[in-house]
Write a protein that holds these residues in place. Structure first.
Motif, short mmCIF file in Angstrom:
data_model
loop_
_atom_site.label_atom_id
_atom_site.label_comp_id
_atom_site.label_asym_id
_atom_site.label_seq_id
_atom_site.Cartn_x
_atom_site.Cartn_y
_atom_site.Cartn_z
N ARG A 1 74.29 73.30 37.62
CA ARG A 1 74.32 74.14 36.50
C ARG A 1 74.98 75.61 36.46
N VAL A 2 74.04 75.77 37.37
CA VAL A 2 74.17 77.79 37.55
C VAL A 2 75.36 77.93 37.44
N TRP A 3 75.67 77.43 38.67
CA TRP A 3 77.63 77.85 38.75
C TRP A 3 78.27 77.26 38.47
N SER A 4 78.36 76.52 37.68
CA SER A 4 79.34 75.70 36.40
C SER A 4 79.11 77.18 35.58
N LYS B 1 83.42 82.87 35.29
CA LYS B 1 82.62 84.30 34.60
C LYS B 1 81.07 84.08 34.21
N PHE B 2 80.52 85.30 34.64
CA PHE B 2 79.23 84.60 33.92
C PHE B 2 79.07 84.62 32.57
N LEU C 1 75.42 82.64 31.46
CA LEU C 1 74.43 82.40 31.50
C LEU C 1 73.80 83.01 30.03
N THR C 2 73.45 82.13 29.43
CA THR C 2 72.55 81.65 28.03
C THR C 2 70.62 81.83 27.86
N ALA C 3 70.24 81.94 26.51
CA ALA C 3 69.28 81.49 27.33
C ALA C 3 68.61 80.44 27.11
N ALA C 4 68.96 79.20 27.25
CA ALA C 4 68.89 77.78 27.70
C ALA C 4 69.20 78.34 29.39
N ASP C 5 70.23 79.04 29.66
CA ASP C 5 69.31 78.67 31.38
C ASP C 5 68.27 79.60 32.31
N TYR C 6 68.09 80.43 31.30
CA TYR C 6 66.77 81.11 32.19
C TYR C 6 65.89 80.33 31.19
N ALA C 7 65.62 79.92 30.06
CA ALA C 7 64.17 78.81 30.47
C ALA C 7 64.57 78.08 31.26
N ILE C 8 65.22 76.87 31.78
CA ILE C 8 64.76 76.04 33.07
C ILE C 8 64.83 76.53 34.00
#
Length: 320
Positions: free
Chosen positions: A34-37, A42-43, A45-52
């Motif tokens: 998920r993080v790699w995708s 390009k970078f 990341l959103t709030a959903a990524d930080y929460a997970i």
């Protein structure tokens, strides 16, 4: 059978750790994909990524605490565990329950935050934000209630009086309420995408795949039902609690891993499409719409009579 006969010296701990680490490995792999995708090309990341990410870190702490508890004898009959080790197991399992609530809570917040990126409609966003707030509130309240117990580690350390403690029935009632509200949040996060994705301009297979991935959080609800069953049937009067608790402990750890996988699953659509393209297969093509176009075709008829500028007369006919 002799009533004084000792129970078999079996140990459920290693089996518990094997299943816990296997599920954690799957959750970790899905999280990395998920993080790699989100970082490539390009970078993004959103709030959903930080929460997970917070959820996964709490899951790591849960794994470490569970491993330590098993090393002290968790999963064995109490008669084979020294009293000092039993006290340590109680502290470790209590801490595990606290971090597990943080892990599953932030995973559910991540799923809801992901849905906010899909819709701009007011009422859907209000419902999703209400789900996020509800998850945050019950997560905080559950931790506070657990810390306020007379039988908790902190209350034992600071010597809370009986009049200041919560009754066990109140604590377990709140635990049942927490599980019920978490299941309600899973259902909301599974149903909303069906209405949101239906209106998107995407291929049918992509819509179906995305809907299934987003609805995978319902698996956590199914696991929560199993966990609730073992909580209800648990014999609190038994002195062999560290042996009997393993089943409920297993389903709790399983819920953490499954909800993390469910939160990461919708983001697997991008790497899946990339893999299909690399294998020479068609990706998720956006279907072309049939548009009603207007074409203008002039037809010029020349007159056989007349001379000079009046000898030619142009007549344009438009075919629509």
């Amino acid at each position: 059978m002799d009533a004084n006969k000792l129970p078999a010296s079996d140990n459920k701990g290693p089996t518990l750790l094997a299943s816990v680490f296997a599920l954690y490995a799957i959750a970790l792999i899905v999280y990395v994909v998920r993080v790699w995708s989100r970082l490539s090309p390009k970078f993004a990341l959103t709030a959903a990524d930080y929460a997970i990410t917070v959820s996964l870190l709490a899951k790591c702490a849960s794994i470490g605490l569970t491993t330590a508890a098993v090393q002290y004898g968790f999963g064995r009959h109490a008669i084979y565990i020294p009293l000092a080790d039993q006290s340590m197991i109680g502290k470790l399992t209590f801490a595990t329950f606290i971090v597990s609530i943080i892990s599953s809570g932030f995973a559910r917040i991540s799923i809801a935050s992901l849905l906010l990126q899909v819709t701009a409609k007011r009422w859907w966003r209000v419902a999703i934000w209400a789900t996020i707030v509800l998850q945050a509130i019950i997560m905080i309240l559950y931790c506070v209630v657990q810390l306020a117990q007379c039988q908790s580690v902190i209350s034992n350390k600071i010597n809370i009086k009986q009049s200041q403690c919560l009754m066990p029935s109140h604590v377990w009632s709140f635990s049942y309420a927490y599980i019920s509200l978490s299941m309600f949040g899973d259902i909301v996060c599974a149903v909303i995408p069906i209405f949101l994705i239906r209106s998107l301009t995407r291929s049918l297979i992509e819509k179906v795949l995305t809907s299934i991935l987003l609805a995978s959080c319902l698996l956590a609800s199914g696991i929560a039902i199993a966990k609730l069953y073992f909580m209800i049937t648990f014999d609190f009067s038994s002195p062999d609690g560290f042996y009997l608790m393993v089943d409920e402990f297993f389903w709790s750890r399983m819920e953490e891993s499954v909800i993390i996988i469910a939160a990461c699953a919708p983001l697997l659509r991008v790497p899946i499409e990339r893999l299909l393209v690399r294998l020479g297969m068609p990706g998720f093509q956006i279907p072309a719409r049939d548009l009603s176009t207007i074409s203008v075709t002039p037809t010029i008829k020349e007159s056989a009579s007349g001379s000079g500028s009046d000898s030619r007369r142009s007549e344009r006919e438009y075919a629509v």
